[in-house]
Design a protein around this motif. Structure first.
Motif, short mmCIF file in Angstrom:
data_model
loop_
_atom_site.label_atom_id
_atom_site.label_comp_id
_atom_site.label_asym_id
_atom_site.label_seq_id
_atom_site.Cartn_x
_atom_site.Cartn_y
_atom_site.Cartn_z
N ARG A 69 -6.64 10.16 -10.07
CA ARG A 69 -7.56 9.66 -9.05
C ARG A 69 -6.89 8.51 -8.31
O ARG A 69 -6.35 7.61 -8.94
N ASP A 70 -6.93 8.56 -6.99
CA ASP A 70 -6.33 7.47 -6.22
C ASP A 70 -7.21 6.23 -6.30
O ASP A 70 -8.40 6.31 -6.59
N VAL A 116 0.84 -1.19 0.00
CA VAL A 116 0.00 0.00 0.00
C VAL A 116 0.88 1.25 0.00
O VAL A 116 1.91 1.31 0.67
N ASP A 117 0.49 2.24 -0.79
CA ASP A 117 1.18 3.52 -0.88
C ASP A 117 0.11 4.60 -0.70
O ASP A 117 -0.72 4.81 -1.59
N LEU A 118 0.13 5.27 0.41
CA LEU A 118 -0.91 6.25 0.72
C LEU A 118 -0.89 7.47 -0.19
O LEU A 118 -1.82 8.27 -0.18
N ASN A 119 0.16 7.61 -1.00
CA ASN A 119 0.18 8.66 -2.01
C ASN A 119 -0.66 8.28 -3.22
O ASN A 119 -1.04 9.14 -4.02
N LEU A 120 -0.93 6.98 -3.38
CA LEU A 120 -1.67 6.48 -4.54
C LEU A 120 -2.98 5.79 -4.17
O LEU A 120 -3.86 5.64 -5.01
N HIS A 121 -3.06 5.34 -2.92
CA HIS A 121 -4.19 4.50 -2.50
C HIS A 121 -4.98 5.14 -1.38
O HIS A 121 -4.40 5.70 -0.45
N GLU A 122 -6.30 5.01 -1.48
CA GLU A 122 -7.17 5.32 -0.36
C GLU A 122 -7.61 3.97 0.21
O GLU A 122 -8.27 3.19 -0.48
N VAL A 123 -7.20 3.69 1.44
CA VAL A 123 -7.54 2.42 2.06
C VAL A 123 -8.99 2.50 2.54
O VAL A 123 -9.34 3.31 3.39
N VAL A 124 -9.82 1.63 1.97
CA VAL A 124 -11.23 1.58 2.32
C VAL A 124 -11.46 0.56 3.42
O VAL A 124 -12.35 0.71 4.24
#
Length: 116
Positions: free
Chosen positions: A104-105, A67-75
């Motif tokens: 868009r992430d 996971v990369d929080l610059n690219l991903h929104e963890v749902v």
């Protein structure tokens, strides 16, 4: 470039719809006629994706990556002994990059396990 970005952002929900329809159809066994229809729709979809790539729009490939929080929104974080900790195990919505800029992430589900 700004107009292209606005246009592509407006197009993303349509691409999401294509993804949902194709995912559902792939799980459906409806005989040869339906299989041929699905192949035709997939062909159009992949031609559209290639056309958009020619303009610099790319889908993020998140599943299986850390996971990369610059690219991903963890749902959701999901307990999983089958995946390494902090690994994306599914995408609920694809992310997109336009010419190296995040458009868009991705909305993702991430594995959580005690072993880390």
């Amino acid at each position: 470039p700004e107009e292209l970005e606005r246009f592509l952002k407006a197009l993303l929900p349509t691409l999401d719809g294509f993804d949902r329809i194709l995912s559902m159809a792939r799980g459906y066994s409806g005989g040869e006629e339906i299989d041929n229809w699905l192949k035709a729709v997939e062909s159009l979809y992949f031609r559209l994706i290639r056309l958009l790539e020619n303009f610099g729009l790319y889908q993020l490939k998140s599943v299986g990556k850390k996971v990369d929080l610059n690219l991903h929104e963890v749902v959701e974080y999901r307990a999983s002994a089958d995946h390494p900790h902090d690994t994306v195990i599914s995408e609920l919505q694809k992310g997109y990059v336009l010419r190296g800029k995040l458009l868009r992430d991705a909305k993702v589900v991430v594995a959580y396990n005690e072993r880390r």
